[in-house]
Scaffold this motif. Structure first.
Motif, PDB file in Angstrom:
ATOM      1  N   GLY A   1       4.601   3.958 -13.242  1.00 44.58           N
ATOM      2  CA  GLY A   1       3.423   3.587 -12.364  1.00 44.58           C
ATOM      3  C   GLY A   1       2.722   5.238 -11.491  1.00 44.58           C
ATOM      4  O   GLY A   1       3.973   5.641 -11.329  1.00 44.58           O
ATOM      5  N   ALA A   2       1.243   4.711 -11.203  1.00 45.47           N
ATOM      6  CA  ALA A   2       0.612   6.030  -9.855  1.00 45.47           C
ATOM      7  C   ALA A   2       1.297   5.711  -8.691  1.00 45.47           C
ATOM      8  O   ALA A   2       1.732   5.325  -8.071  1.00 45.47           O
ATOM      9  CB  ALA A   2      -0.696   6.049 -10.050  1.00 45.47           C
ATOM     10  N   GLY A   3       1.587   6.943  -8.151  1.00 43.28           N
ATOM     11  CA  GLY A   3       2.741   7.211  -6.726  1.00 43.28           C
ATOM     12  C   GLY A   3       4.162   6.329  -6.617  1.00 43.28           C
ATOM     13  O   GLY A   3       4.507   6.549  -5.834  1.00 43.28           O
ATOM     14  N   THR A   4       4.648   6.819  -7.540  1.00 45.18           N
ATOM     15  CA  THR A   4       5.849   6.171  -7.943  1.00 45.18           C
ATOM     16  C   THR A   4       6.825   7.079  -6.674  1.00 45.18           C
ATOM     17  O   THR A   4       7.243   8.543  -6.850  1.00 45.18           O
ATOM     18  CB  THR A   4       6.535   6.226  -8.988  1.00 45.18           C
ATOM     19  N   ASP A   5       7.884   6.974  -5.870  1.00 41.65           N
ATOM     20  CA  ASP A   5       8.435   7.167  -4.985  1.00 41.65           C
ATOM     21  C   ASP A   5       9.824   7.502  -5.390  1.00 41.65           C
ATOM     22  O   ASP A   5      10.934   8.305  -4.322  1.00 41.65           O
ATOM     23  CB  ASP A   5       7.948   7.344  -3.388  1.00 41.65           C
ATOM     24  N   ALA A   6      10.317   5.550  -5.137  1.00 42.04           N
ATOM     25  CA  ALA A   6      11.774   5.587  -5.132  1.00 42.04           C
ATOM     26  C   ALA A   6      11.901   4.988  -6.870  1.00 42.04           C
ATOM     27  O   ALA A   6      11.689   4.877  -7.413  1.00 42.04           O
ATOM     28  CB  ALA A   6      11.967   4.590  -4.612  1.00 42.04           C
ATOM     29  N   SER A   7      13.475   5.180  -7.156  1.00 42.93           N
ATOM     30  CA  SER A   7      14.049   4.937  -8.325  1.00 42.93           C
ATOM     31  C   SER A   7      15.675   4.254  -8.229  1.00 42.93           C
ATOM     32  O   SER A   7      16.277   4.502  -6.320  1.00 42.93           O
ATOM     33  CB  SER A   7      14.567   5.726  -9.331  1.00 42.93           C
TER      34      SER A   7
ATOM     35  N   ALA B   1      11.298   1.485 -10.528  1.00 46.43           N
ATOM     36  CA  ALA B   1      10.125   2.880 -10.438  1.00 46.43           C
ATOM     37  C   ALA B   1       9.652   1.853  -9.304  1.00 46.43           C
ATOM     38  O   ALA B   1       8.943   1.237  -9.828  1.00 46.43           O
ATOM     39  CB  ALA B   1      10.162   3.594 -11.524  1.00 46.43           C
ATOM     40  N   SER B   2       9.350   1.994  -7.916  1.00 43.31           N
ATOM     41  CA  SER B   2       8.669   1.673  -6.709  1.00 43.31           C
ATOM     42  C   SER B   2       7.084   2.446  -6.459  1.00 43.31           C
ATOM     43  O   SER B   2       7.801   3.831  -6.522  1.00 43.31           O
ATOM     44  CB  SER B   2       8.308   1.247  -5.716  1.00 43.31           C
ATOM     45  N   ALA B   3       6.181   1.598  -7.086  1.00 39.97           N
ATOM     46  CA  ALA B   3       5.010   2.769  -7.609  1.00 39.97           C
ATOM     47  C   ALA B   3       3.718   2.513  -5.850  1.00 39.97           C
ATOM     48  O   ALA B   3       2.860   1.064  -6.210  1.00 39.97           O
ATOM     49  CB  ALA B   3       4.062   2.795  -8.911  1.00 39.97           C
ATOM     50  N   GLY B   4       3.786   3.667  -5.592  1.00 36.22           N
ATOM     51  CA  GLY B   4       2.477   3.218  -4.484  1.00 36.22           C
ATOM     52  C   GLY B   4       0.901   2.754  -4.709  1.00 36.22           C
ATOM     53  O   GLY B   4       0.345   2.140  -4.217  1.00 36.22           O
ATOM     54  N   GLY B   5       0.701   3.493  -5.534  1.00 30.17           N
ATOM     55  CA  GLY B   5      -0.688   4.444  -5.727  1.00 30.17           C
ATOM     56  C   GLY B   5      -0.793   2.957  -6.921  1.00 30.17           C
ATOM     57  O   GLY B   5      -2.238   2.680  -6.489  1.00 30.17           O
TER      58      GLY B   5
ATOM     59  N   ALA C   1       3.691  -0.005  -1.417  1.00 31.02           N
ATOM     60  CA  ALA C   1       4.697   0.275  -1.905  1.00 31.02           C
ATOM     61  C   ALA C   1       5.249   0.833  -2.509  1.00 31.02           C
ATOM     62  O   ALA C   1       6.080   0.925  -3.683  1.00 31.02           O
ATOM     63  CB  ALA C   1       4.984  -1.304  -2.207  1.00 31.02           C
ATOM     64  N   ARG C   2       6.054   2.178  -2.023  1.00 32.54           N
ATOM     65  CA  ARG C   2       6.235   3.065  -2.403  1.00 32.54           C
ATOM     66  C   ARG C   2       8.480   3.426  -2.173  1.00 32.54           C
ATOM     67  O   ARG C   2       8.823   4.070  -3.071  1.00 32.54           O
ATOM     68  CB  ARG C   2       6.047   4.549  -2.260  1.00 32.54           C
ATOM     69  N   THR C   3       8.740   2.701  -1.589  1.00 30.47           N
ATOM     70  CA  THR C   3       9.970   3.089  -0.866  1.00 30.47           C
ATOM     71  C   THR C   3      11.104   1.502  -1.431  1.00 30.47           C
ATOM     72  O   THR C   3      10.081   0.766  -0.638  1.00 30.47           O
ATOM     73  CB  THR C   3      10.414   3.639   0.045  1.00 30.47           C
ATOM     74  N   MET C   4      12.012   1.812  -1.090  1.00 31.45           N
ATOM     75  CA  MET C   4      12.262   0.492  -2.195  1.00 31.45           C
ATOM     76  C   MET C   4      14.354   0.826  -1.661  1.00 31.45           C
ATOM     77  O   MET C   4      14.422   1.611  -1.498  1.00 31.45           O
ATOM     78  CB  MET C   4      12.366  -0.019  -2.923  1.00 31.45           C
ATOM     79  N   ALA C   5      15.171  -0.435  -1.505  1.00 32.15           N
ATOM     80  CA  ALA C   5      16.441  -0.444  -1.553  1.00 32.15           C
ATOM     81  C   ALA C   5      16.529  -1.720  -2.640  1.00 32.15           C
ATOM     82  O   ALA C   5      15.880  -2.947  -3.097  1.00 32.15           O
ATOM     83  CB  ALA C   5      16.313  -0.681  -0.246  1.00 32.15           C
TER      84      ALA C   5
END
Length: 345
Positions: A257-263, A274-278, A305-309
């Motif tokens: 997705g758009a605005g992905t930040d974490a894996s 993959a978490s995409a905040g956009g 919601a772009r960072t995750m665990a």
């Protein structure tokens, strides 16, 4: 579906041809991936108007640590309550856990330090000088060292976890983002302005390889499948680049997705995330084999919601986000909107 299946020949009825078409569609539908069934299970209200960055899950202690600029919120994910706070920090990005020593190490970007925290009492027990603008982090359980990625310093600070002493510095010649350890004494880090992954030796602190991530651009989050030796790097151009950790060969580039930040990678389920905040989605990518990867879902989350665990006990994915104001207040988190999203099956 192959249309040769319905090629008419003399004496073949239309009805029989139609039956073949229907049979072909039935066969093809069996090849479609089953839905992942990941969905929002619950929302935990945390509160506060501060921003946020990394989240770190202690699955054994059932605690989620959330970097909130001047403090770290500690959330009990089972009870859904905030059970503590690590205060007095300076633009902290988050906390890396070292459970075997009962401590954690923050990355405090404005102070250029890592604060050492007692995980039982949440008390600050020391500080370590880092490079400029410490950001992401990783712990290597082989060398017992914490590695802090210094975003503005273009280098890495290696810290001996047992006593907080600095073991050395690794020059990266580029801006580091997320990093992972392979369990064999090697560390991999995304270098975002170079569009590459750098591998270094956690013992000798020497660089071993620099591998291009093309066609990936602007890498941020990074995860690893230690068993199959696969790296999962999410990039700004909406790709997850899957790389062979031994050769640097790009294996696959599924879309995210758009605005992905974490894996993330869950070794038990074989799913990469993959978490995409956009786009407000959590892309679920299944590893069918070390060389075959497919997107099985884009589960809805929430904007930002772009960072995750990963909770390795429940296999739930924990993300954080909040609502923001409009216009001049867009950068401000609205009161009582900051939440933890628990996504699972």
């Amino acid at each position: 579906m192959s249309f040769s299946k319905i090629r008419a020949t003399a004496g073949v009825s239309i009805a029989f041809a139609v039956a073949l078409v229907l049979a072909g569609f039935a066969q093809d539908t069996t090849l479609l991936p089953a839905p992942s069934r990941y969905h929002l299970l619950k929302t935990i209200s945390v509160g506060g108007t501060e921003g946020w960055d990394y989240v770190t899950m202690d699955s054994d202690a059932r605690r989620l640590y959330v970097g909130r600029d001047d403090h770290i919120d500690v959330v009990d994910v089972d009870s859904g309550t905030v059970v503590g706070k690590i205060a007095g920090l300076s633009h902290t990005h988050g906390l890396v856990l070292v459970p075997e020593f009962g401590r954690g190490f923050t990355s405090d970007g404005e102070a250029n330090i890592s604060t050492i925290v007692d995980l039982k009492t949440l008390a600050k027990i020391g500080t370590v000088k880092t490079g400029k603008d410490p950001d992401s982090f990783v712990y290597d359980d082989v060398t017992k060292r914490v590695f802090i990625m210094n975003s503005a310093g273009n280098d890495v600070t290696a810290i001996n976890a047992a006593d907080g002493s600095v073991a050395g510095t690794i020059a990266l010649d580029g801006q580091p983002e997320a990093a992972v350890a392979d369990g064999k004494g090697k560390v991999f880090v995304n270098v975002t302005d170079k569009d590459q992954i750098v591998e270094f030796d956690a013992r000798t602190l020497t660089i071993l390889h620099r591998w291009p991530l093309a066609p990936g651009e602007g890498p941020s989050g990074l995860a690893i499948d230690r068993k199959s030796r696969r790296l999962f790097s999410v990039c700004d151009n909406q790709l997850m680049v899957v790389m062979d950790a031994d050769t640097g060969k790009v294996i696959a580039t599924p879309g995210v997705g758009a605005g992905t930040d974490a894996s993330l990678f869950d070794a038990d389920t074989g799913n990469a995330f993959a978490s995409a905040g956009g786009s407000a989605t959590l892309t679920v990518i299944h590893e069918d084999s070390p060389n075959q990867f497919r997107v099985v879902d884009n589960a809805p989350t929430q904007s930002g919601a772009r960072t995750m665990a990963l909770d390795t006990k429940t296999h739930n994915v924990l993300l954080v986000t909040a609502r923001h104001g409009h216009g001049a207040t867009h950068s401000q988190v609205l009161p009582n909107t900051f939440v933890v999203l628990v996504v699972g099956k």
